[in-house]
Scaffold this motif. Sequence first.
Motif, PDB file in Angstrom:
ATOM      1  N   ILE A 104       0.844  -1.203   0.000  1.00 47.38           N
ATOM      2  CA  ILE A 104       0.000   0.000   0.000  1.00 47.38           C
ATOM      3  C   ILE A 104       0.873   1.245   0.000  1.00 47.38           C
ATOM      4  CG2 ILE A 104      -1.590   1.348   1.436  1.00 47.38           C
ATOM      5  CD1 ILE A 104      -2.904  -1.375   2.192  1.00 47.38           C
ATOM      6  N   GLU A 105       1.950   1.214   0.774  1.00 53.10           N
ATOM      7  CA  GLU A 105       2.888   2.345   0.818  1.00 53.10           C
ATOM      8  C   GLU A 105       3.512   2.576  -0.559  1.00 53.10           C
ATOM      9  OE1 GLU A 105       4.742   5.514   2.600  1.00 53.10           O
ATOM     10  OE2 GLU A 105       3.279   4.191   3.520  1.00 53.10           O
ATOM     11  N   GLN A 106       3.876   1.501  -1.233  1.00 55.20           N
ATOM     12  CA  GLN A 106       4.446   1.632  -2.583  1.00 55.20           C
ATOM     13  C   GLN A 106       3.437   2.226  -3.559  1.00 55.20           C
ATOM     14  OE1 GLN A 106       5.695  -2.300  -3.666  1.00 55.20           O
ATOM     15  NE2 GLN A 106       7.765  -2.037  -2.848  1.00 55.20           N
ATOM     16  N   ILE A 107       2.198   1.798  -3.460  1.00 57.14           N
ATOM     17  CA  ILE A 107       1.172   2.299  -4.382  1.00 57.14           C
ATOM     18  C   ILE A 107       0.882   3.773  -4.109  1.00 57.14           C
ATOM     19  CG2 ILE A 107      -1.240   2.067  -5.094  1.00 57.14           C
ATOM     20  CD1 ILE A 107      -0.986  -0.929  -4.362  1.00 57.14           C
ATOM     21  N   GLN A 108       0.857   4.148  -2.830  1.00 53.15           N
ATOM     22  CA  GLN A 108       0.564   5.530  -2.482  1.00 53.15           C
ATOM     23  C   GLN A 108       1.695   6.474  -2.868  1.00 53.15           C
ATOM     24  OE1 GLN A 108      -0.344   5.089   1.713  1.00 53.15           O
ATOM     25  NE2 GLN A 108      -2.547   5.008   1.307  1.00 53.15           N
ATOM     26  N   HIS A 109       2.894   5.950  -2.956  1.00 54.66           N
ATOM     27  CA  HIS A 109       4.052   6.762  -3.345  1.00 54.66           C
ATOM     28  C   HIS A 109       4.651   6.186  -4.623  1.00 54.66           C
ATOM     29  CE1 HIS A 109       3.838   8.866   0.449  1.00 54.66           C
ATOM     30  NE2 HIS A 109       3.737   7.697   1.062  1.00 54.66           N
ATOM     31  N   PRO A 110       4.035   6.508  -5.764  1.00 56.42           N
ATOM     32  CA  PRO A 110       4.463   5.906  -7.040  1.00 56.42           C
ATOM     33  C   PRO A 110       5.895   6.255  -7.436  1.00 56.42           C
ATOM     34  CG  PRO A 110       2.831   7.610  -7.402  1.00 56.42           C
ATOM     35  CD  PRO A 110       2.952   7.437  -5.929  1.00 56.42           C
ATOM     36  N   ASP A 111       6.481   7.305  -6.830  1.00 56.60           N
ATOM     37  CA  ASP A 111       7.862   7.649  -7.166  1.00 56.60           C
ATOM     38  C   ASP A 111       8.837   6.575  -6.694  1.00 56.60           C
ATOM     39  OD1 ASP A 111       6.965   8.481  -4.634  1.00 56.60           O
ATOM     40  OD2 ASP A 111       8.756   9.709  -4.350  1.00 56.60           O
ATOM     41  N   SER A 112       8.392   5.731  -5.728  1.00 55.98           N
ATOM     42  CA  SER A 112       9.252   4.644  -5.254  1.00 55.98           C
ATOM     43  C   SER A 112       9.232   3.449  -6.207  1.00 55.98           C
ATOM     44  CB  SER A 112       8.815   4.185  -3.857  1.00 55.98           C
ATOM     45  OG  SER A 112       7.521   3.619  -3.905  1.00 55.98           O
ATOM     46  N   ILE A 113       8.294   3.441  -7.142  1.00 57.86           N
ATOM     47  CA  ILE A 113       8.194   2.363  -8.127  1.00 57.86           C
ATOM     48  C   ILE A 113       8.891   2.832  -9.402  1.00 57.86           C
ATOM     49  CG2 ILE A 113       6.635   0.895  -9.460  1.00 57.86           C
ATOM     50  CD1 ILE A 113       4.493   1.416  -7.327  1.00 57.86           C
ATOM     51  N   GLU A 114       9.840   2.044  -9.893  1.00 56.93           N
ATOM     52  CA  GLU A 114      10.594   2.434 -11.086  1.00 56.93           C
ATOM     53  C   GLU A 114       9.699   2.503 -12.320  1.00 56.93           C
ATOM     54  OE1 GLU A 114      13.920  -0.157 -11.544  1.00 56.93           O
ATOM     55  OE2 GLU A 114      14.665   0.277  -9.532  1.00 56.93           O
ATOM     56  N   ARG A 115       8.891   1.473 -12.511  1.00 54.19           N
ATOM     57  CA  ARG A 115       7.970   1.440 -13.644  1.00 54.19           C
ATOM     58  C   ARG A 115       6.560   1.355 -13.090  1.00 54.19           C
ATOM     59  NH1 ARG A 115      10.772  -3.616 -16.225  1.00 54.19           N
ATOM     60  NH2 ARG A 115      10.836  -4.016 -14.015  1.00 54.19           N
ATOM     61  N   ASP A 116       5.612   1.305 -13.989  1.00 61.95           N
ATOM     62  CA  ASP A 116       4.217   1.244 -13.570  1.00 61.95           C
ATOM     63  C   ASP A 116       3.807  -0.222 -13.338  1.00 61.95           C
ATOM     64  OD1 ASP A 116       1.801   2.345 -12.882  1.00 61.95           O
ATOM     65  OD2 ASP A 116       0.972   2.139 -14.889  1.00 61.95           O
ATOM     66  N   GLU A 117       4.621  -0.905 -12.496  1.00 60.95           N
ATOM     67  CA  GLU A 117       4.305  -2.299 -12.171  1.00 60.95           C
ATOM     68  C   GLU A 117       4.743  -2.596 -10.748  1.00 60.95           C
ATOM     69  OE1 GLU A 117       8.055  -4.717 -13.990  1.00 60.95           O
ATOM     70  OE2 GLU A 117       6.542  -4.071 -15.415  1.00 60.95           O
ATOM     71  N   ILE A 118       4.133  -3.607 -10.211  1.00 64.61           N
ATOM     72  CA  ILE A 118       4.432  -4.003  -8.836  1.00 64.61           C
ATOM     73  C   ILE A 118       4.411  -5.526  -8.764  1.00 64.61           C
ATOM     74  CG2 ILE A 118       2.035  -3.901  -8.057  1.00 64.61           C
ATOM     75  CD1 ILE A 118       3.190  -2.589  -5.466  1.00 64.61           C
ATOM     76  N   GLU A 119       5.345  -6.085  -8.021  1.00 64.31           N
ATOM     77  CA  GLU A 119       5.417  -7.535  -7.883  1.00 64.31           C
ATOM     78  C   GLU A 119       4.670  -7.966  -6.619  1.00 64.31           C
ATOM     79  OE1 GLU A 119       9.358  -9.089  -7.978  1.00 64.31           O
ATOM     80  OE2 GLU A 119       9.703  -8.457 -10.033  1.00 64.31           O
ATOM     81  N   LEU A 120       3.798  -8.963  -6.787  1.00 62.38           N
ATOM     82  CA  LEU A 120       3.031  -9.495  -5.662  1.00 62.38           C
ATOM     83  C   LEU A 120       3.158 -11.008  -5.629  1.00 62.38           C
ATOM     84  CD1 LEU A 120      -0.276  -7.447  -6.015  1.00 62.38           C
ATOM     85  CD2 LEU A 120       1.681  -6.934  -4.567  1.00 62.38           C
ATOM     86  N   SER A 121       2.963 -11.559  -4.459  1.00 65.15           N
ATOM     87  CA  SER A 121       3.018 -13.016  -4.318  1.00 65.15           C
ATOM     88  C   SER A 121       1.802 -13.646  -4.992  1.00 65.15           C
ATOM     89  CB  SER A 121       3.044 -13.401  -2.838  1.00 65.15           C
ATOM     90  OG  SER A 121       1.796 -13.144  -2.248  1.00 65.15           O
ATOM     91  N   PRO A 122       1.911 -14.898  -5.411  1.00 65.33           N
ATOM     92  CA  PRO A 122       0.767 -15.575  -6.041  1.00 65.33           C
ATOM     93  C   PRO A 122      -0.463 -15.615  -5.133  1.00 65.33           C
ATOM     94  CG  PRO A 122       2.766 -16.834  -6.405  1.00 65.33           C
ATOM     95  CD  PRO A 122       3.110 -15.722  -5.463  1.00 65.33           C
ATOM     96  N   ASP A 123      -0.248 -15.767  -3.819  1.00 61.24           N
ATOM     97  CA  ASP A 123      -1.387 -15.776  -2.886  1.00 61.24           C
ATOM     98  C   ASP A 123      -2.109 -14.436  -2.885  1.00 61.24           C
ATOM     99  OD1 ASP A 123      -0.883 -18.386  -2.140  1.00 61.24           O
ATOM    100  OD2 ASP A 123       0.290 -17.824  -0.370  1.00 61.24           O
ATOM    101  N   THR A 124      -1.351 -13.361  -2.871  1.00 55.61           N
ATOM    102  CA  THR A 124      -1.957 -12.024  -2.882  1.00 55.61           C
ATOM    103  C   THR A 124      -2.720 -11.801  -4.187  1.00 55.61           C
ATOM    104  OG1 THR A 124      -0.162 -11.214  -1.487  1.00 55.61           O
ATOM    105  CG2 THR A 124      -1.495  -9.568  -2.611  1.00 55.61           C
TER     106      THR A 124
END
Length: 139
Positions: A104-124
């Motif tokens: 959630i912190e990463q999504i709220q602060h998109p500048d911390s994400i290099e590209r417009d993608e995020i890695e999540l676990s298969p369970d999530t």
Amino acid sequence: MLVIDEVYHHTALQISSSDLLYLMEQLKVKKENEIETLKHKIEQFEQKKRAEEMAYQSLSPVRKWFAGRPASHHQAVEYMVQVKERFRKMEQIRRRIRDLDRIIEQIQHPDSIERDEIELSPDTIREIRQLRETEDVQA
């Protein structure tokens, strides 16, 4: 935003940041409710055990001898295994909540994400899909 599977490294979902944030918040609430349910189950078992013990202690010595120990006394090992298992599960859920907070912190602060993608676990990812399906059915 693209959701990338941490294990298989392929695109699992394509979803807007706001929708992903909403679903992550919903998932976090769901996990917190699971913890409360487990706590409630442990508390109910404790109350039952205390009631049986109080009923046993209120008996006279002769009646205690004939009545025998309460069932919960004989099931102490089973009880400890159940409680230990529930506490272990609560710790796993708390760990998942910490992971969700990080995401959630990463999504709220998109500048911390290099590209417009995020890695999540298969369970999530699986849980997000289930929440989306539930949201679509309710809408």
